[in-house]
Design a protein around this motif. Structure first.
Motif, PDB file in Angstrom:
ATOM      1  N   SER A 142       0.836  -1.199   0.000  1.00 56.34           N
ATOM      2  CA  SER A 142       0.000   0.000   0.000  1.00 56.34           C
ATOM      3  C   SER A 142       0.875   1.255   0.000  1.00 56.34           C
ATOM      4  O   SER A 142       0.615   2.206  -0.742  1.00 56.34           O
ATOM      5  N   TYR A 143       1.930   1.249   0.805  1.00 53.47           N
ATOM      6  CA  TYR A 143       2.842   2.401   0.835  1.00 53.47           C
ATOM      7  C   TYR A 143       3.583   2.556  -0.500  1.00 53.47           C
ATOM      8  O   TYR A 143       3.793   3.671  -0.980  1.00 53.47           O
ATOM      9  N   LEU A 144       4.001   1.435  -1.083  1.00 53.74           N
ATOM     10  CA  LEU A 144       4.691   1.489  -2.382  1.00 53.74           C
ATOM     11  C   LEU A 144       3.779   2.087  -3.446  1.00 53.74           C
ATOM     12  O   LEU A 144       4.201   2.934  -4.245  1.00 53.74           O
ATOM     13  N   ALA A 145       2.499   1.656  -3.441  1.00 55.97           N
ATOM     14  CA  ALA A 145       1.549   2.181  -4.425  1.00 55.97           C
ATOM     15  C   ALA A 145       1.268   3.658  -4.143  1.00 55.97           C
ATOM     16  O   ALA A 145       1.198   4.463  -5.067  1.00 55.97           O
ATOM     17  N   GLY A 146       1.134   4.008  -2.858  1.00 56.40           N
ATOM     18  CA  GLY A 146       0.839   5.389  -2.489  1.00 56.40           C
ATOM     19  C   GLY A 146       1.978   6.334  -2.838  1.00 56.40           C
ATOM     20  O   GLY A 146       1.757   7.463  -3.273  1.00 56.40           O
ATOM     21  N   ALA A 147       3.212   5.861  -2.636  1.00 55.27           N
ATOM     22  CA  ALA A 147       4.376   6.688  -2.947  1.00 55.27           C
ATOM     23  C   ALA A 147       4.788   6.535  -4.416  1.00 55.27           C
ATOM     24  O   ALA A 147       5.763   7.150  -4.840  1.00 55.27           O
TER      25      ALA A 147
ATOM     26  N   GLU B 171       9.720   8.888   3.486  1.00 56.65           N
ATOM     27  CA  GLU B 171       8.860   8.788   4.667  1.00 56.65           C
ATOM     28  C   GLU B 171       8.473   7.319   4.809  1.00 56.65           C
ATOM     29  O   GLU B 171       7.878   6.742   3.898  1.00 56.65           O
ATOM     30  N   ALA B 172       8.836   6.717   5.936  1.00 59.55           N
ATOM     31  CA  ALA B 172       8.649   5.270   6.109  1.00 59.55           C
ATOM     32  C   ALA B 172       7.304   4.958   6.756  1.00 59.55           C
ATOM     33  O   ALA B 172       6.725   5.793   7.447  1.00 59.55           O
ATOM     34  N   ALA B 173       6.838   3.736   6.573  1.00 59.45           N
ATOM     35  CA  ALA B 173       5.682   3.249   7.339  1.00 59.45           C
ATOM     36  C   ALA B 173       6.080   3.176   8.818  1.00 59.45           C
ATOM     37  O   ALA B 173       7.271   3.157   9.163  1.00 59.45           O
ATOM     38  N   HIS B 174       5.087   3.123   9.687  1.00 55.96           N
ATOM     39  CA  HIS B 174       5.330   3.206  11.133  1.00 55.96           C
ATOM     40  C   HIS B 174       6.284   2.110  11.600  1.00 55.96           C
ATOM     41  O   HIS B 174       5.990   0.920  11.477  1.00 55.96           O
TER      42      HIS B 174
ATOM     43  N   SER C  33       3.752   8.913   1.063  1.00 58.39           N
ATOM     44  CA  SER C  33       2.356   8.684   0.667  1.00 58.39           C
ATOM     45  C   SER C  33       1.425   9.553   1.504  1.00 58.39           C
ATOM     46  O   SER C  33       0.220   9.374   1.474  1.00 58.39           O
ATOM     47  N   LEU C  34       2.010  10.484   2.257  1.00 59.31           N
ATOM     48  CA  LEU C  34       1.231  11.278   3.223  1.00 59.31           C
ATOM     49  C   LEU C  34       0.773  12.606   2.631  1.00 59.31           C
ATOM     50  O   LEU C  34       1.564  13.310   2.012  1.00 59.31           O
ATOM     51  N   GLU C  35      -0.500  12.919   2.819  1.00 58.34           N
ATOM     52  CA  GLU C  35      -1.007  14.251   2.493  1.00 58.34           C
ATOM     53  C   GLU C  35      -2.235  14.482   3.375  1.00 58.34           C
ATOM     54  O   GLU C  35      -3.281  13.865   3.171  1.00 58.34           O
TER      55      GLU C  35
ATOM     56  N   GLY D 217      -5.614  -5.595  -1.798  1.00 59.12           N
ATOM     57  CA  GLY D 217      -4.955  -6.473  -0.835  1.00 59.12           C
ATOM     58  C   GLY D 217      -4.419  -5.768   0.382  1.00 59.12           C
ATOM     59  O   GLY D 217      -3.800  -6.365   1.247  1.00 59.12           O
ATOM     60  N   ALA D 218      -4.639  -4.471   0.468  1.00 58.29           N
ATOM     61  CA  ALA D 218      -4.231  -3.702   1.646  1.00 58.29           C
ATOM     62  C   ALA D 218      -5.103  -2.449   1.672  1.00 58.29           C
ATOM     63  O   ALA D 218      -5.955  -2.270   0.803  1.00 58.29           O
ATOM     64  N   HIS D 219      -4.856  -1.566   2.653  1.00 58.17           N
ATOM     65  CA  HIS D 219      -5.731  -0.411   2.825  1.00 58.17           C
ATOM     66  C   HIS D 219      -5.572   0.610   1.697  1.00 58.17           C
ATOM     67  O   HIS D 219      -4.501   0.735   1.115  1.00 58.17           O
ATOM     68  N   GLY D 220      -6.632   1.320   1.437  1.00 57.85           N
ATOM     69  CA  GLY D 220      -6.583   2.404   0.445  1.00 57.85           C
ATOM     70  C   GLY D 220      -6.919   1.916  -0.953  1.00 57.85           C
ATOM     71  O   GLY D 220      -6.849   0.732  -1.251  1.00 57.85           O
TER      72      GLY D 220
END
Lengths: 365, 252
Positions: A95-100, B74-77, A221-223, A133-136
């Motif tokens: 999810s983080y990889l896709a978001g970023a 920026e990393a995951a927690h 991936s943060l906004e 398969g994950a959040h978002g």
């Protein structure tokens, strides 16, 4: 032209060879049956002494997918591999990889589940791979190889698509494809991209130390501002629509005149190609449509077959019925769509699928 | 009021050129701002801006990338040390550091932290320990002191209910891959100077390939602690430092 380099190899082994020869920069993994040969082969081949490729055994799949995130953030070509329970642990990272929007390759050599399940082959992770398969709201690019040769070829294809769309790509294989041995033609060795090439290619987003001639890059991936986050979501969705428009890949076997079509991917499709032969020998016009990209899914060719007059579809999967939902959406109620599957690590035979096709579609009341 | 012209030779302090002008989201009195300033100064003084890659955590410092002018991920927690490992392994000549809080590093990220340390990854870790989850509103962290009141220990941390706090710096010091572990603070000017030396040493170790370095900064969270900045500094001296004593834990 040099002679082709043909070897007899396991699907998992060939992933390692293909990665090195593609010019992959790094592999981060954690052992799990039935895909451990990927990292074992890499460690045996010691690519750090030849191409300079980094290979690192992590302490968990959570760590390996986050190492992947770090490596991908630098614009390098990095990959990991695992099997179903391990891929679940990677889902946060996906999810983080896709978001970023980080390009990278994840290989899932599926085994049966849920939970610890079995180490035998399965296609039970279709939903996980294709529906996020994950959040978002996100999608992976998902490729389904049906042979050892495709395990080899899809490493390059997955990296190329991942970088084209700045999106993580997955090879969704299974224990059968990973463990079976077949002849494979290996690609010639390509050089790894140089740092200068990567910096030129990925200057707008990758992190490798801020040179004086550009602003700092931030991979995140943060906004927190909802109006800005929605713009990001819409941009991601536009990217997925572009993939659906441009990247659908499938194989149609004897579909042109088919009255009935089996839809199957990966190892199931190998089995079902024999079902087509059985049916044709008896004079039944049966075809096979094999999605090569599971995401983006070949909706249009299936819809066109339904409109053209195919009388029914059978989605044959090694699960309780997952891809069948996408086949039904594509067919959109025009003709019957049924599922036939085996679970728990069991495979079906061509005969079994043929019987199911007759019972559920051809002879249905 | 008369205008005084400052002569260049009389200027004894200037903001690091790597500190960006974005308005900080940190609360007044919080230690993060001071530690950010130190990192910006160190990167500038070492001439490493074009080689430095920071990894920010989840927590109050998630936005560290808005303040220091280097490349950031920026990393995951909790995963910062794994992310940093991926970067450093592919860029062994770059300066890779993580910046993490106590919830991130010593709760959810314990595994990634310990194994990056055990492998001797050539990264520097700046670990802000204020004994509380700041960003999420002041909940108990693994580092929360016994008896300390937080949003999830409203009657004070009770070891029978909440277990004991632990010192991850002391645990990490036992690992062969670790070259430098120190515990510092920034609650007085003298401590700020010592802390800067410590972070610089960690950065030098990472560049020299000596192994894993961590600088724990025993910090204040005056909002979470519900104290004024001055009271928070006093509380830190009276309560935090007896349990988290300052000084080098390991230096080889």
């Amino acid at each position: 032209m040099a002679d082709k380099e043909v070897k007899l190899m396991k699907g998992n082994e060939v992933i390692a060879y293909a990665a090195i020869r593609y010019g992959c920069d790094g592999y981060f993994g954690y052992p799990i049956t039935p895909q451990s040969e990927v990292m074992e082969t890499l460690m045996e081949l010691k690519p750090w002494e030849t191409t300079g490729m980094v290979v690192l055994q992590a302490e968990s799949e959570i760590a390996s997918v986050n190492m992947l995130y770090g490596g991908a953030a630098t614009g390098k070509r990095v990959m990991t591999s695992s099997s179903s329970p391990g891929v679940s642990l990677m889902s946060e990272g996906m999810s983080y990889l896709a978001g970023a929007e980080l390009p990278c390759l994840i290989v899932n050599c599926q085994r049966g589940g849920p939970g610890l399940g079995t180490i035998q082959p399965s296609q039970g992770d279709y939903f996980q791979a294709c529906k996020g398969g994950a959040h978002g709201d996100f999608h992976l690019i998902v490729l389904a190889p049906n042979s050892v040769q495709e395990m080899h070829d899809f490493v390059a294809l997955a990296f190329d698509l991942a970088f084209k769309y700045r999106n993580p790509a997955m090879i969704l294989a299974d224990g059968a494809i990973g463990q079976m041995m077949e002849k494979v033609t290996l690609a010639p060795q390509r050089p790894r991209k140089t740092d200068a090439e990567i910096e030129a290619e990925c200057k707008s987003w990758a992190i490798y130390g801020k040179p004086a001639d550009r602003a700092r890059n931030v991979v995140t991936s943060l906004e927190l501002r909802s109006e800005e986050m929605e713009k990001i979501n819409l941009r991601l969705q536009a990217k997925y629509r572009a993939m659906e428009e441009n990247e659908v890949r499938y194989e149609a076997v004897e579909c042109d005149d088919a009255d009935y079509v089996i839809v199957a991917f990966g190892s199931s499709a190998r089995i079902c190609s024999a079902t087509v032969e059985l049916a044709r020998a008896e004079g039944l016009k049966v075809g096979l449509l094999r999605p090569v990209t599971l995401y983006p899914f070949p909706k249009k060719p299936i819809a066109e077959l339904a409109k053209r007059g195919v009388k029914g579809f059978l989605s044959a999967e090694l699960n309780a019925g997952q891809m069948v939902e996408d086949v039904r959406l594509a067919v959109n109620g025009l003709v019957p769509v049924e599922h036939y599957g085996r679970q728990g690590g069991s495979l079906f035979t061509p005969d079994e699928v043929y019987r199911a096709l007759k019972d559920k579609i051809i002879n249905r009341g | 009021m008369c205008e005084v012209e400052l002569k260049k030779e009389n200027i004894v302090y200037a903001k690091s050129s790597l500190m960006l002008d974005n308005v900080m989201h940190y609360c007044p009195g919080c230690s993060h701002g001071t530690v950010h300033k130190l990192i910006a100064e160190i990167v500038e003084e070492m001439g490493l801006q074009s080689k430095t890659i920071g990894v920010s955590p989840v927590g109050c410092a998630v936005f560290a990338y808005n303040y220091i002018d280097v490349d950031w991920a920026e990393a995951a927690h909790g995963r910062a040390c794994a992310v940093a490992t991926g970067i450093k392994r592919l860029h062994p000549n770059k300066m890779v550091f993580t910046y993490q809080g106590d919830g991130d590093l010593s709760a959810i990220g314990t595994c990634e932290t310990i194994h990056a340390a055990a492998r001797g990854e050539n990264i520097a870790v700046v670990y802000i320990n204020n004994a509380i989850y700041g960003m999420t509103g002041g909940q108990m962290a693994p580092t929360t002191l016994l008896g300390m009141k937080t949003a999830t220990t409203p009657y004070g941390r009770d070891p029978r209910l909440n277990g004991y706090p632990y010192k991850i710096a002391d645990m990490l010091a036992h690992l062969d891959g670790v070259c430098y572990i120190t515990r510092q603070s920034v609650h007085t000017p003298a401590n700020v100077r010592k802390c800067k030396k410590a972070i610089r040493k960690a950065f030098e170790n990472a560049m020299a390939g000596k192994g894993f370095s961590m600088v724990e900064v025993v910090s204040t969270c005056n909002s979470g602690w519900k104290l004024s900045p001055v009271q928070a500094n006093e509380w830190l001296e009276q309560n935090m430092l007896p349990f988290y004593p300052l000084g080098d834990v390991k230096d080889i």
